[in-house]
Design an enzyme around this catalytic site. Structure first.
Site, PDB file in Angstrom:
ATOM      1  N   THR A 180       6.582  -0.951  15.987  1.00  0.00           N
ATOM      2  CA  THR A 180       7.450  -1.621  15.017  1.00  0.00           C
ATOM      3  C   THR A 180       8.878  -1.075  15.109  1.00  0.00           C
ATOM      4  OG1 THR A 180       6.832  -0.025  13.309  1.00  0.00           O
ATOM      5  CG2 THR A 180       5.595  -2.093  13.368  1.00  0.00           C
ATOM      6  N   ASP A 326       0.435  12.467   4.497  1.00  0.00           N
ATOM      7  CA  ASP A 326       1.198  11.394   5.158  1.00  0.00           C
ATOM      8  C   ASP A 326       2.686  11.701   5.136  1.00  0.00           C
ATOM      9  OD1 ASP A 326       1.821   9.085   6.504  1.00  0.00           O
ATOM     10  OD2 ASP A 326       1.362   7.718   4.856  1.00  0.00           O
ATOM     11  N   ASN A 415      11.655   6.461   3.220  1.00  0.00           N
ATOM     12  CA  ASN A 415      10.809   5.969   4.301  1.00  0.00           C
ATOM     13  C   ASN A 415      11.681   5.483   5.464  1.00  0.00           C
ATOM     14  OD1 ASN A 415       8.596   4.605   5.749  1.00  0.00           O
ATOM     15  ND2 ASN A 415       7.417   5.065   3.911  1.00  0.00           N
ATOM     16  N   CYS A 634      -9.315  -3.526   2.697  1.00  0.00           N
ATOM     17  CA  CYS A 634      -8.510  -4.727   2.378  1.00  0.00           C
ATOM     18  C   CYS A 634      -7.193  -4.411   1.683  1.00  0.00           C
ATOM     19  CB  CYS A 634      -9.324  -5.671   1.501  1.00  0.00           C
ATOM     20  SG  CYS A 634     -11.053  -5.821   1.971  1.00  0.00           S
ATOM     21  N   CYS A 637      -3.310  -4.508   3.038  1.00  0.00           N
ATOM     22  CA  CYS A 637      -2.515  -5.744   3.174  1.00  0.00           C
ATOM     23  C   CYS A 637      -2.555  -6.599   1.915  1.00  0.00           C
ATOM     24  CB  CYS A 637      -3.015  -6.587   4.349  1.00  0.00           C
ATOM     25  SG  CYS A 637      -2.860  -5.763   5.937  1.00  0.00           S
TER      26      CYS A 637
HETATM   27 CA    CA Z   1       1.591   7.315   7.991  1.00  0.00          CA
END
Ligand code: CA
Length: 707
Positions: A180, A326, A415, A634, A637
């Site tokens: 991406t 994360d 981010n 699920c 998304c």
């Molecule tokens: Ca990550």
């Protein structure tokens, strides 16, 4: 813009803008900047320059003139998923990548389409993407454009014609790595990384010959199977430094293949000939699952300096040893020379997810400072001598077995939305996110072959059913545009934002900071004070960073509107507006200039007629099973608690969820795979898929009961 006397450069020069005068002289005296110099008016690199400052020297649009900024044209895109790209602009032509890795070339003055390239990414690739089918941009070099596709290809096309020159697969068949991020071109090599650490992916970065597409080198960021060499540039340093910091099953599907993916930030220092890359989180998140609960797990969550010709390791700095939150170090890397403790130092700066603003000496990799720029509770600061964080014992949820409400959460205090740096103000402009996340250890975790693999207890991810509690959560999901003074380690100003996510940032020597927002405005602020000087109603939330460029003496601002990405997909009802409506996504390229008078086409609001509530009801055990499975797969998304944030269908309102056989056709068999919805029959039984439907219908009832 008709006659000479109104040319913005002259008007600005009369206004006494010293920089404008020098820019004018530069142009009129014939010392033409090279085409990739930002002073040329082109925007040829992802972050504008090798240092990735995103600070433009253009000054026609400035504090005094910005009030006259208006829309010149808009172009509706053919995809309404998330738009995150930084457009490139070369000689007045805009090159923009969109969702599904498409590239479009537009005439900058008129918005006329010159050509399009659709790499025809298979819909199934969406299942390997943690965070929407987005693309953040292309690279330009000698008349060619380069960009990556969601399914892992790197493509080179002729910038004039859009005709393909070469294409290579940068990921192995069947691997879960996705692209991406934008490639960078350094010394005739196209540098590209990839994502996938939530899926079970091993991180690496590759360099391809820009002329031929031949692989020049590859650097893996984490070790592979013990005793097996990759034949890569990373072999020696992984064996010497990294492998001893890993234990357990990290190298196989049970452990998650390590992670450390290089999915976004890079920068290049030509003087020192160093390429800097940022690495991502551990895969899987829990260090207990990944590495027997021990070890620093190099090079997770690190900045690594490499030689661009060979991929040879020079130094690394690890921000989060043994990451399990994360906390990626993949956010904007910006290079600057600034005074630290009385001495001008070559600095690398980053505001990564973990909430500390880092400054490193980019020659040595030594930590200069690390100061919290947002709420942080996972560490009591960074030890200046060792450079290691003092991680709180309670933050290690996989060891304690107790839930940890971490700040920041997995979405991070910042981010991918790029920050900018102005040497003139000495400020970094950061799109900050106020986030928290409940980290839990899931003893029942088993990795699925399809979709995300986040080893937290699934039911703990769900939103509370009580709408009042949801409103409290929604009110807390906010952000700010933060002007951070790194030399002093403190904020200069902040602009509060009512929701998340907001856009990437552009700063200019015209004394302006541009940023789009979740409410649907493109804003211009005074770079020194944060006062808003201008805004435009874009009819759509904006995440992508604006760019500014100049052609035929006129300065423009271009931004791509469109809502999506991980927060919009995942947080569901928690990122809706105060009335509970999803944010608008009208994916469009918008271009502005002084005196622009175009208006956006008004679209009628689509009011969905409510479906009748289903009559069937499942038992509590089935609904509970469905809730667990839903939040295993699920949610990433379709949103927490089956509440979509907007970019994909809200299953509570979907006719498919009302029809058991249609549901099986979509969810098990994958009849909508071309739209990005694969079938899960290989990982979930028909009964399990039906249990997920029961949970979705239950949520529809819960929703209806509170209206
Ligand atoms: Ca990550």
């Amino acid at each position: 813009m008709g006659h000479f006397g109104e040319r913005p450069l002259l008007r600005m020069a009369r206004g006494g803008w010293a920089t404008g005068v020098s820019a004018l002289l530069l142009v009129t005296c014939g010392q033409r900047p090279t085409a990739d110099d930002p002073a040329s008016g082109n925007w040829t690199r992802y972050g504008l320059d090798d240092a990735e400052t995103r600070n433009s020297p253009l000054t026609s649009i400035n504090r005094n003139t910005v009030g006259g900024l208006g829309l010149v044209w808009s172009h509706d895109l053919d995809t309404d998923r998330g738009q995150e790209a930084t457009p490139l602009v070369i000689n007045g032509v805009i090159y923009n990548t969109t969702a599904w890795s498409k590239l479009i070339a537009l005439d900058g003055g008129s918005g006329r389409v010159l050509w399009r390239y659709d790499p025809k990414v298979p819909g199934s690739a969406a299942a390997n993407s943690c965070c929407d089918v987005v693309n953040r941009g292309a690279a330009y070099w000698k008349g060619r454009l380069y960009w990556g596709t969601l399914d892992g290809r790197l493509i080179a096309v002729d910038a004039k014609t859009g005709k393909r020159i070469w294409q290579v697969a940068t990921v192995a068949p069947g691997a879960k790595n996705t692209i991406t991020g934008a490639p960078r071109v350094v010394k005739g090599k196209v540098i590209i990384g990839n994502g996938g650490a939530e899926m079970g992916a091993r991180g690496y970065v590759s360099a391809y010959d820009a002329m031929t597409g031949g692989l020049v080198w590859r650097f893996y960021t984490v070790p592979g199977k013990p005793g097996v060499r990759d034949g890569a540039a990373s072999d020696a340093v992984l064996a010497r430094l990294a492998a001893p910091t890993w234990k357990g099953d990290y190298w196989n599907s049970k452990g998650g293949f390590g992670g450390g993916t290089v999915w976004d930030a890079m920068a290049y220092d030509a003087k020192r000939d160093l390429l800097y890359i940022g690495t991502g989180n551990g895969s899987y998140w829990s260090r207990k699952i990944r590495s027997n609960g021990t070890g620093d797990n190099l090079f997770l969550s690190s900045i690594i300096a490499l030689r661009p010709d060979t991929g040879r390791y020079v130094w690394h700095y690890q921000q989060v040893p043994g990451d399990e939150w994360d906390y990626t170090a993949t956010q904007s890397i910006i290079l600057a020379d600034l005074k630290v403790k009385g001495r001008v130092r070559p600095v690398l700066m980053q505001a990564p997810k973990n909430g500390f603003f880092y400054m490193l000496d980019r020659e040595s990799g030594k930590l200069l400072s690390a100061t919290p720029y947002a709420d942080v509770n996972w560490a009591d600061g960074i030890d200046p001598a060792s450079g290691r964080p003092r991680i709180r014992a309670e933050a290690r949820y996989s060891e304690t077995g107790k839930p940890f409400l971490g700040k920041p959460g997995p979405s991070g205090a910042h981010n991918w939305h790029p920050m900018a740096w102005s040497a003139r103000t000495g400020l970094a402009y950061i799109p900050v996110q106020h986030t928290a996340g409940l980290y839990t250890s899931d003893p029942g975790f088993r990795a699925n072959a399809l979709g995300v693999n986040v080893p937290l207890r699934p039911a703990t991810l769900a939103l509370p059913d009580d709408p009042a509690a949801r409103r409290v959560i929604r009110a807390g999901v906010t952000g700010e545009l933060l002007a951070w003074d790194p030399a002093r380690g403190r904020a200069a100003w902040r602009v509060q934002k009512s929701c998340l996510p907001n856009g990437g940032v552009l700063s200019t020597d015209g004394g302006l900071v541009f940023e789009g927002d979740c409410e649907g405005y493109l804003n211009a602020y005074d770079a020194a004070t944060g006062r808003r000087l201008w805004r435009f109603d874009a009819q759509s939330a904006i995440m992508a960073p604006p760019v500014t460029w100049q052609a035929d003496g006129r300065q423009y601002v271009t931004v791509v509107a469109g809502w999506g990405g991980s927060l919009a997909l995942m947080l569901g009802d928690a990122v809706k507006d105060a009335a509970g409506r999803a944010r608008l996504n009208r994916s469009r390229v918008l271009t502005f200039a002084l005196g622009g008078r175009a208006v956006l086409p008004r679209r009628a609001e689509v009011i969905a007629s409510p479906l009748p509530l289903p009559t069937e009801a499942a038992d509590a055990a089935t609904i509970s099973l469905g809730k667990t499975l839903y939040h295993r797969t699920c949610f990433a998304c379709h949103g927490l608690s089956a509440s979509s944030g907007g970019p994909v269908p809200d299953l509570r309102l979907s006719p498919v969820s009302r029809d058991a056989s249609a549901w099986q056709a979509v969810v098990s068999q994958g009849v909508l795979v071309q739209r990005g919805m694969i079938g899960f029959s290989t990982v979930y039984s028909r009964a399990e898929v039906e249990a997920i439907r029961a949970y979705v219908l239950h949520q529809a009832w819960v929703d209806a009961a509170h209206q």
